[in-house]
Design a protein around this motif. Sequence first.
Motif, PDB file in Angstrom:
ATOM      1  N   ALA A   1      -6.482  48.501  92.531  1.00  0.00           N
ATOM      2  CA  ALA A   1      -5.538  47.355  91.998  1.00  0.00           C
ATOM      3  C   ALA A   1      -5.222  47.768  90.534  1.00  0.00           C
ATOM      4  CB  ALA A   1      -6.200  46.059  91.975  1.00  0.00           C
ATOM      5  N   ALA A   2      -5.618  48.937  89.852  1.00  0.00           N
ATOM      6  CA  ALA A   2      -5.062  49.389  88.576  1.00  0.00           C
ATOM      7  C   ALA A   2      -4.005  50.265  88.645  1.00  0.00           C
ATOM      8  CB  ALA A   2      -6.226  50.031  87.801  1.00  0.00           C
TER       9      ALA A   2
ATOM     10  N   ALA B   1      10.361  48.603  80.474  1.00  0.00           N
ATOM     11  CA  ALA B   1      10.357  47.274  80.799  1.00  0.00           C
ATOM     12  C   ALA B   1      10.716  47.044  82.325  1.00  0.00           C
ATOM     13  CB  ALA B   1      11.327  46.504  80.009  1.00  0.00           C
ATOM     14  N   GLY B   2      11.766  48.011  82.807  1.00  0.00           N
ATOM     15  CA  GLY B   2      12.623  47.994  83.949  1.00  0.00           C
ATOM     16  C   GLY B   2      11.326  48.248  85.291  1.00  0.00           C
ATOM     17  N   THR B   3      10.262  48.888  84.770  1.00  0.00           N
ATOM     18  CA  THR B   3       9.277  49.317  85.846  1.00  0.00           C
ATOM     19  C   THR B   3       8.480  47.943  86.215  1.00  0.00           C
ATOM     20  OG1 THR B   3       7.428  49.406  84.340  1.00  0.00           O
ATOM     21  CG2 THR B   3       8.704  51.359  85.067  1.00  0.00           C
ATOM     22  N   GLY B   4       8.951  46.952  85.539  1.00  0.00           N
ATOM     23  CA  GLY B   4       8.111  45.637  85.833  1.00  0.00           C
ATOM     24  C   GLY B   4       6.480  45.517  86.095  1.00  0.00           C
ATOM     25  N   GLU B   5       6.039  46.529  85.376  1.00  0.00           N
ATOM     26  CA  GLU B   5       4.560  46.666  85.211  1.00  0.00           C
ATOM     27  C   GLU B   5       4.129  46.267  83.722  1.00  0.00           C
ATOM     28  OE1 GLU B   5       2.415  47.339  87.636  1.00  0.00           O
ATOM     29  OE2 GLU B   5       3.961  47.504  89.035  1.00  0.00           O
ATOM     30  N   ASP B   6       3.068  45.442  83.671  1.00  0.00           N
ATOM     31  CA  ASP B   6       2.549  45.075  82.306  1.00  0.00           C
ATOM     32  C   ASP B   6       1.826  46.248  81.605  1.00  0.00           C
ATOM     33  OD1 ASP B   6       3.520  42.341  82.450  1.00  0.00           O
ATOM     34  OD2 ASP B   6       1.626  41.567  83.196  1.00  0.00           O
ATOM     35  N   ALA B   7       1.099  47.071  82.529  1.00  0.00           N
ATOM     36  CA  ALA B   7       0.275  48.127  81.963  1.00  0.00           C
ATOM     37  C   ALA B   7       1.097  49.323  82.055  1.00  0.00           C
ATOM     38  CB  ALA B   7      -0.792  48.341  82.644  1.00  0.00           C
ATOM     39  N   ALA B   8       1.754  49.956  80.933  1.00  0.00           N
ATOM     40  CA  ALA B   8       2.478  50.954  81.156  1.00  0.00           C
ATOM     41  C   ALA B   8       2.568  51.856  79.704  1.00  0.00           C
ATOM     42  CB  ALA B   8       4.149  50.463  80.995  1.00  0.00           C
ATOM     43  N   VAL B   9       2.764  53.080  79.869  1.00  0.00           N
ATOM     44  CA  VAL B   9       2.488  54.145  78.689  1.00  0.00           C
ATOM     45  C   VAL B   9       3.868  54.796  78.742  1.00  0.00           C
ATOM     46  CG1 VAL B   9       1.310  55.917  80.391  1.00  0.00           C
ATOM     47  CG2 VAL B   9       0.876  55.908  77.933  1.00  0.00           C
TER      48      VAL B   9
ATOM     49  N   ASP C   1       4.013  76.313  71.960  1.00  0.00           N
ATOM     50  CA  ASP C   1       4.359  75.986  70.565  1.00  0.00           C
ATOM     51  C   ASP C   1       3.792  74.756  69.969  1.00  0.00           C
ATOM     52  OD1 ASP C   1       6.387  74.803  71.985  1.00  0.00           O
ATOM     53  OD2 ASP C   1       7.921  75.539  70.537  1.00  0.00           O
ATOM     54  N   HIS C   2       3.364  73.704  70.932  1.00  0.00           N
ATOM     55  CA  HIS C   2       2.862  72.585  70.756  1.00  0.00           C
ATOM     56  C   HIS C   2       1.348  72.264  70.922  1.00  0.00           C
ATOM     57  CE1 HIS C   2       6.510  69.941  70.217  1.00  0.00           C
ATOM     58  NE2 HIS C   2       7.189  71.059  70.450  1.00  0.00           N
ATOM     59  N   LEU C   3       0.601  71.576  70.185  1.00  0.00           N
ATOM     60  CA  LEU C   3      -0.670  71.100  70.766  1.00  0.00           C
ATOM     61  C   LEU C   3      -0.700  69.853  71.626  1.00  0.00           C
ATOM     62  CD1 LEU C   3      -2.650  71.608  67.396  1.00  0.00           C
ATOM     63  CD2 LEU C   3      -2.535  73.216  69.239  1.00  0.00           C
ATOM     64  N   PRO C   4      -1.700  69.649  72.503  1.00  0.00           N
ATOM     65  CA  PRO C   4      -1.498  68.703  73.293  1.00  0.00           C
ATOM     66  C   PRO C   4      -2.194  67.440  72.705  1.00  0.00           C
ATOM     67  CG  PRO C   4      -3.516  70.063  74.107  1.00  0.00           C
ATOM     68  CD  PRO C   4      -2.795  70.741  72.792  1.00  0.00           C
ATOM     69  N   VAL C   5      -1.711  66.257  73.408  1.00  0.00           N
ATOM     70  CA  VAL C   5      -2.180  65.043  73.130  1.00  0.00           C
ATOM     71  C   VAL C   5      -3.008  64.328  74.079  1.00  0.00           C
ATOM     72  CG1 VAL C   5      -1.844  62.697  72.119  1.00  0.00           C
ATOM     73  CG2 VAL C   5      -0.658  64.646  71.360  1.00  0.00           C
ATOM     74  N   LEU C   6      -4.409  64.031  74.158  1.00  0.00           N
ATOM     75  CA  LEU C   6      -4.977  63.497  75.279  1.00  0.00           C
ATOM     76  C   LEU C   6      -5.310  62.177  74.993  1.00  0.00           C
ATOM     77  CD1 LEU C   6      -6.572  63.958  78.004  1.00  0.00           C
ATOM     78  CD2 LEU C   6      -8.544  64.787  76.513  1.00  0.00           C
ATOM     79  N   ALA C   7      -5.333  61.173  75.727  1.00  0.00           N
ATOM     80  CA  ALA C   7      -5.754  59.806  75.770  1.00  0.00           C
ATOM     81  C   ALA C   7      -6.630  59.320  76.776  1.00  0.00           C
ATOM     82  CB  ALA C   7      -4.544  59.107  75.514  1.00  0.00           C
ATOM     83  N   ALA C   8      -7.463  58.399  76.298  1.00  0.00           N
ATOM     84  CA  ALA C   8      -8.325  57.653  77.349  1.00  0.00           C
ATOM     85  C   ALA C   8      -7.804  56.336  77.324  1.00  0.00           C
ATOM     86  CB  ALA C   8      -9.776  57.703  77.150  1.00  0.00           C
ATOM     87  N   LEU C   9      -7.549  55.630  78.643  1.00  0.00           N
ATOM     88  CA  LEU C   9      -6.684  54.671  78.687  1.00  0.00           C
ATOM     89  C   LEU C   9      -7.465  53.578  79.714  1.00  0.00           C
ATOM     90  CD1 LEU C   9      -2.941  55.651  78.619  1.00  0.00           C
ATOM     91  CD2 LEU C   9      -4.257  54.984  76.607  1.00  0.00           C
ATOM     92  N   ARG C  10      -7.712  52.296  79.296  1.00  0.00           N
ATOM     93  CA  ARG C  10      -8.415  51.246  80.259  1.00  0.00           C
ATOM     94  C   ARG C  10      -7.129  50.536  80.956  1.00  0.00           C
ATOM     95  NH1 ARG C  10     -13.402  49.951  80.913  1.00  0.00           N
ATOM     96  NH2 ARG C  10     -13.997  50.489  78.779  1.00  0.00           N
ATOM     97  N   VAL C  11      -7.022  50.779  82.063  1.00  0.00           N
ATOM     98  CA  VAL C  11      -5.900  49.874  82.653  1.00  0.00           C
ATOM     99  C   VAL C  11      -6.502  48.629  83.687  1.00  0.00           C
ATOM    100  CG1 VAL C  11      -3.962  50.386  84.443  1.00  0.00           C
ATOM    101  CG2 VAL C  11      -4.733  52.267  82.931  1.00  0.00           C
ATOM    102  N   PRO C  12      -5.814  47.451  83.304  1.00  0.00           N
ATOM    103  CA  PRO C  12      -6.618  46.442  84.055  1.00  0.00           C
ATOM    104  C   PRO C  12      -6.143  46.425  85.420  1.00  0.00           C
ATOM    105  CG  PRO C  12      -4.465  45.840  82.840  1.00  0.00           C
ATOM    106  CD  PRO C  12      -4.605  47.425  82.343  1.00  0.00           C
ATOM    107  N   ALA C  13      -7.010  45.550  86.156  1.00  0.00           N
ATOM    108  CA  ALA C  13      -6.877  45.347  87.623  1.00  0.00           C
ATOM    109  C   ALA C  13      -5.462  44.473  87.619  1.00  0.00           C
ATOM    110  CB  ALA C  13      -7.824  44.876  88.341  1.00  0.00           C
ATOM    111  N   ALA C  14      -4.425  44.657  88.490  1.00  0.00           N
ATOM    112  CA  ALA C  14      -3.288  44.091  88.371  1.00  0.00           C
ATOM    113  C   ALA C  14      -3.257  43.279  89.695  1.00  0.00           C
ATOM    114  CB  ALA C  14      -2.123  45.333  88.573  1.00  0.00           C
ATOM    115  N   GLY C  15      -2.557  41.968  89.560  1.00  0.00           N
ATOM    116  CA  GLY C  15      -2.440  41.109  90.562  1.00  0.00           C
ATOM    117  C   GLY C  15      -0.893  41.296  91.328  1.00  0.00           C
ATOM    118  N   PRO C  16      -0.676  40.342  92.295  1.00  0.00           N
ATOM    119  CA  PRO C  16       0.773  40.464  92.792  1.00  0.00           C
ATOM    120  C   PRO C  16       1.819  40.752  91.615  1.00  0.00           C
ATOM    121  CG  PRO C  16      -0.475  39.039  93.832  1.00  0.00           C
ATOM    122  CD  PRO C  16      -1.373  39.404  92.798  1.00  0.00           C
TER     123      PRO C  16
END
Length: 260
Positions: free
Chosen positions: A126-127, A155-163, A241-256
């Motif tokens: 569900a995440a 915003a057009g994806t319709g998902e609250d959890a977005a990156v 020629d760039h360094l990477p960016v790494l992130a740890a993200l907690r994604v909530p369980a999504a309802g309908p």
Amino acid sequence: MTTDPLEDLPASRTEPDGSAVVRLLSYNIRSLRDDVGALVRVIRACAPDVVCVQEAPRFFRWRKYAARLARATDLVHVTGGATATGPMILSSLRAHVERTEDVLLPRTPGLHRRGLATAVLRFGPAARLAVVSCHLSLAEWERHEQAGMVLERLAGTGEDAAVVAGDLNDEPDGRAFRRLAAELQDGWATSPWGGENTSPARGPRKRIDAVLATGAVEVLGCGVPAGLPGVTEADLRAATDHLPVLAALRVPAAGPGGAP
């Protein structure tokens, strides 16, 4: 005894409540024109669930080169590449791909056309996480406009959890970066981890690559990884020629409908 710096960053997992910890990597790979072996070592060492690529191969036989990179890093191609004029998304098999879309931004005569690779990925039952990989313009006025288009697409994806993750070609005090950060969490500013500056790879002086998330996402750590197991400083300099960016993200369980 060697210490793994990734031990300080939460590991990928799905929680009993249905939420998920996701490792997301953003990386400008300069069309694989540098040391591909070093690039593969860096990506694998970061153990990402999702990779937002910028400057993916986009010319002759680009699909073959994208597939080779995915295979070498134990990932799969989700979307993007030439179809998004450079941005691309890769993922581990942990991610279930719900939908994808490549978006071309308006063309400005004399400037490279930009695009967005977008996907909605599900982790566990569900995440759900909407992901946009972007590479903004070198022209200040254009990238400010493109930042607004990125927000519209998110915003057009319709998902609250977005990156949003990518090469912004702008520093935190720039107009485009500030436009994004006004509505999204700047990962490094929210939960700094590792290093800050991303460009150039040899002697980084600027933070122009970033991971930014909506308020529904909890940023657990974000920054440039260093001291990765099996990766040398020479590898980081040689990979691209760039360094990477790494992130740890907690994604909530999504309802309908995407609501957490």
